[in-house]
Design a protein around this motif. Structure first.
Motif, mmCIF file in Angstrom:
data_model
loop_
_atom_site.group_PDB
_atom_site.id
_atom_site.type_symbol
_atom_site.label_atom_id
_atom_site.label_comp_id
_atom_site.label_asym_id
_atom_site.label_seq_id
_atom_site.Cartn_x
_atom_site.Cartn_y
_atom_site.Cartn_z
ATOM 1 N N LEU A 1 0.852 -1.185 0.000
ATOM 2 C CA LEU A 1 0.000 0.000 0.000
ATOM 3 C C LEU A 1 0.891 1.239 0.000
ATOM 4 C CD1 LEU A 1 -2.577 -1.146 2.729
ATOM 5 C CD2 LEU A 1 -2.638 -1.545 0.259
ATOM 6 N N GLU A 2 0.447 2.273 -0.682
ATOM 7 C CA GLU A 2 1.265 3.473 -0.824
ATOM 8 C C GLU A 2 0.603 4.662 -0.143
ATOM 9 O OE1 GLU A 2 1.571 3.909 -5.027
ATOM 10 O OE2 GLU A 2 2.604 1.978 -5.304
ATOM 11 N N PRO A 3 1.388 5.592 0.412
ATOM 12 C CA PRO A 3 0.811 6.798 1.006
ATOM 13 C C PRO A 3 -0.117 7.492 0.009
ATOM 14 C CG PRO A 3 3.152 6.687 1.479
ATOM 15 C CD PRO A 3 2.867 5.581 0.510
ATOM 16 N N GLY A 4 -1.292 7.882 0.480
ATOM 17 C CA GLY A 4 -2.270 8.522 -0.402
ATOM 18 C C GLY A 4 -3.301 7.569 -0.964
ATOM 19 N N ASP A 5 -2.993 6.250 -0.971
ATOM 20 C CA ASP A 5 -4.015 5.259 -1.330
ATOM 21 C C ASP A 5 -5.130 5.306 -0.302
ATOM 22 O OD1 ASP A 5 -2.561 4.302 -3.496
ATOM 23 O OD2 ASP A 5 -1.777 2.541 -2.434
ATOM 24 N N CYS A 6 -6.296 4.787 -0.650
ATOM 25 C CA CYS A 6 -7.344 4.624 0.367
ATOM 26 C C CYS A 6 -7.897 3.199 0.315
ATOM 27 C CB CYS A 6 -8.447 5.660 0.253
ATOM 28 S SG CYS A 6 -9.608 5.439 -1.081
ATOM 29 N N LEU A 7 -8.130 2.667 1.503
ATOM 30 C CA LEU A 7 -8.783 1.367 1.662
ATOM 31 C C LEU A 7 -10.258 1.623 1.923
ATOM 32 C CD1 LEU A 7 -6.725 -0.952 4.068
ATOM 33 C CD2 LEU A 7 -6.996 -1.186 1.608
ATOM 34 N N ILE A 8 -11.131 0.921 1.231
ATOM 35 C CA ILE A 8 -12.560 1.031 1.469
ATOM 36 C C ILE A 8 -13.036 -0.250 2.157
ATOM 37 C CG2 ILE A 8 -14.843 1.337 0.420
ATOM 38 C CD1 ILE A 8 -13.017 3.815 0.295
ATOM 39 N N LEU A 9 -13.528 -0.111 3.379
ATOM 40 C CA LEU A 9 -13.955 -1.239 4.203
ATOM 41 C C LEU A 9 -15.474 -1.232 4.367
ATOM 42 C CD1 LEU A 9 -11.342 -0.919 7.121
ATOM 43 C CD2 LEU A 9 -11.076 -2.120 4.955
ATOM 44 N N ASN A 10 -16.059 -2.407 4.386
ATOM 45 C CA ASN A 10 -17.499 -2.560 4.620
ATOM 46 C C ASN A 10 -17.720 -2.810 6.115
ATOM 47 O OD1 ASN A 10 -20.221 -3.152 4.627
ATOM 48 N ND2 ASN A 10 -20.047 -5.052 3.469
ATOM 49 N N TYR B 1 -15.187 4.059 5.007
ATOM 50 C CA TYR B 1 -16.149 2.993 5.294
ATOM 51 C C TYR B 1 -17.406 3.160 4.457
ATOM 52 C CZ TYR B 1 -13.158 2.094 9.302
ATOM 53 O OH TYR B 1 -12.072 1.800 10.099
ATOM 54 N N VAL B 2 -17.868 2.052 3.920
ATOM 55 C CA VAL B 2 -19.193 1.964 3.317
ATOM 56 C C VAL B 2 -19.942 0.878 4.076
ATOM 57 C CG1 VAL B 2 -18.447 2.719 1.026
ATOM 58 C CG2 VAL B 2 -18.423 0.270 1.591
ATOM 59 N N THR B 3 -21.238 0.790 3.842
ATOM 60 C CA THR B 3 -22.026 -0.299 4.423
ATOM 61 C C THR B 3 -22.766 -1.009 3.304
ATOM 62 O OG1 THR B 3 -22.377 1.009 6.441
ATOM 63 C CG2 THR B 3 -23.804 -0.907 6.115
ATOM 64 N N LEU B 4 -22.582 -2.317 3.227
ATOM 65 C CA LEU B 4 -23.443 -3.137 2.376
ATOM 66 C C LEU B 4 -23.828 -4.355 3.205
ATOM 67 C CD1 LEU B 4 -23.607 -3.950 -1.289
ATOM 68 C CD2 LEU B 4 -23.422 -5.892 0.256
ATOM 69 N N HIS B 5 -25.131 -4.477 3.460
ATOM 70 C CA HIS B 5 -25.613 -5.599 4.256
ATOM 71 C C HIS B 5 -25.674 -6.834 3.361
ATOM 72 C CE1 HIS B 5 -26.111 -3.142 7.686
ATOM 73 N NE2 HIS B 5 -27.150 -2.474 7.251
ATOM 74 N N VAL B 6 -24.821 -7.786 3.673
ATOM 75 C CA VAL B 6 -24.636 -8.960 2.818
ATOM 76 C C VAL B 6 -25.824 -9.898 2.971
ATOM 77 C CG1 VAL B 6 -23.052 -10.797 2.161
ATOM 78 C CG2 VAL B 6 -22.169 -8.740 3.299
ATOM 79 N N GLY B 7 -26.494 -10.177 1.860
ATOM 80 C CA GLY B 7 -27.565 -11.163 1.846
ATOM 81 C C GLY B 7 -27.026 -12.479 1.308
ATOM 82 N N LEU B 8 -27.887 -13.464 1.215
ATOM 83 C CA LEU B 8 -27.432 -14.758 0.720
ATOM 84 C C LEU B 8 -27.441 -14.818 -0.803
ATOM 85 C CD1 LEU B 8 -28.929 -17.301 3.241
ATOM 86 C CD2 LEU B 8 -26.723 -16.184 3.222
ATOM 87 N N GLY B 9 -28.040 -13.812 -1.449
ATOM 88 C CA GLY B 9 -28.095 -13.795 -2.905
ATOM 89 C C GLY B 9 -26.714 -13.827 -3.536
ATOM 90 N N THR B 10 -25.752 -13.173 -2.881
ATOM 91 C CA THR B 10 -24.388 -13.144 -3.386
ATOM 92 C C THR B 10 -23.804 -14.548 -3.480
ATOM 93 O OG1 THR B 10 -24.127 -11.045 -2.231
ATOM 94 C CG2 THR B 10 -22.126 -12.091 -2.989
#
Length: 341
Positions: free
Chosen positions: A50-59, A201-210
């Motif tokens: 990972l490099e400075p200035g990158d961003c990690l997006i976590l659920n 951070y984002v939110t995605l509520h994981v269903g079983l469809g995936t």
């Protein structure tokens, strides 16, 4: 493109039954999506790439202990309920088994009577709409009587419920964990921040469809079940600033990927948004936001292996999976990870 194109042979003993300790001691395969080059590391080594200035997006979704066992009031028969989606406060869409015991109007009791329900409707796909009745907060009751909805390929009992939650889980609502995030420890996240990498951070509520199998031969005919997502303004700003600076948006997990790509597809840009998404990403899709991906190893013929094939290239992914099997990587929810860059 056929569903069978995404099949690979996986020995059963490579399906991880228990999580590794510590979380970031899992193996990590690096996959260069430009040339298909594969390297073998440990998950804690991710920070180096990972490099400075990158961003990690976590659920930051949190899994509900959504598997509960109801006793039919009329007969005493036991039925398993898996809570999939909250429709209203005490109204849920559920998967019931055996379904023939859960007809409309049937009433059930759970635990020591802390929770009761009645089946009010049956949907086309066989899922039930159920209205619960309880004293107090239903989530408190579920925490007491519910079990983690582990996938059917995990046969071992989970000793600690928190091992099926990410360390940053916050928003209750998922029927399954965003498993790529299970590898992170709090210390590792702190080290990543110290390096100058931003976290959103984002939110995605994981269903079983995936996770439901693709039952059609033609990939393009498959229809995804919808899942609810939230893109906060703060995260949208971070993503836009990251791209303006020429740095990478790195999604942790296919759920984070599907969230940012859903927002970009719907709006033509990344902005604050909340909606349901049934986005289905397979080869031919043009990515609009994500530049790199942290992900686990996925089931053969699943929508998730189709997604990473769209991102890294079909041939590169299928070759990487063959290597993973040969090198005896651990697969699926409690298994090892990939970093595709």
């Amino acid at each position: 493109m056929k569903t069978s194109d995404f099949y690979y042979d996986l020995p059963e003993e490579l399906i991880a039954q228990t999580p590794i300790e510590p979380r970031n001691a899992s193996r990590l395969m690096l996959l260069n999506k430009s040339n298909g080059k594969v390297e073998h590391k440990i998950f804690r080594d991710l920070t180096e790439y990972l490099e400075p200035g990158d961003c990690l997006i976590l659920n930051n979704t949190r899994v509900i202990p959504a598997r509960i066992y109801g006793v039919k009031k009329e007969t005493g028969a036991v039925v398993e309920f898996l809570l999939l989606k909250q429709r209203e406060n005490l109204v849920w869409e559920c998967l019931c088994g055996p379904g023939k015991r859960a007809k409309i109007g049937t009433e059930f009791t759970f635990g020591n009577g802390q929770l009761e329900c009645a089946v009010t409707d049956i949907l086309e796909d066989g899922n039930r709409i159920v209205k619960f009745k309880c004293d107090g907060n239903i989530y408190t009751v579920l925490d007491e009587i519910g079990q983690m909805p582990l996938p059917p390929y995990i046969k071992e009992k989970l000793a600690d419920k928190e091992r099926y939650q990410t360390v940053y889980s916050e928003k209750l609502g998922s029927a399954a964990a965003p498993t790529a995030g299970l590898h992170f420890t709090q210390d590792m996240l702190e080290d990543i921040k110290k390096k100058g990498v931003n976290i959103g951070y984002v939110t995605l509520h994981v269903g079983l469809g995936t996770f439901r199998p693709v039952k059609v031969d033609d990939v393009t005919k498959h229809i995804m079940h919808k899942e609810h997502y939230i893109m906060p303004q703060e995260t949208a700003d971070l993503i836009n600033d990251t791209h303006k600076a020429g740095k990478r948006v790195i999604c942790v997990g296919t759920t984070s990927c599907r969230t940012v790509e859903s927002v970009a597809t719907k709006n033509g840009c990344i902005c604050a948004d909340e909606d349901d998404t049934g986005i289905f990403i397979y080869p031919g899709y043009e990515f609009k936001c994500m530049d790199a991906l942290v992900t686990n190893f996925h089931l053969p013929e699943s929508t998730l292996i189709m997604l990473i094939s769209a991102f890294a290239g079909y041939d590169h992914v299928m070759n990487a999976y063959k290597i993973a099997v040969d090198e005896k990587y651990r697969f699926f929810s409690f298994g090892d990870a990939m970093f595709i860059y």
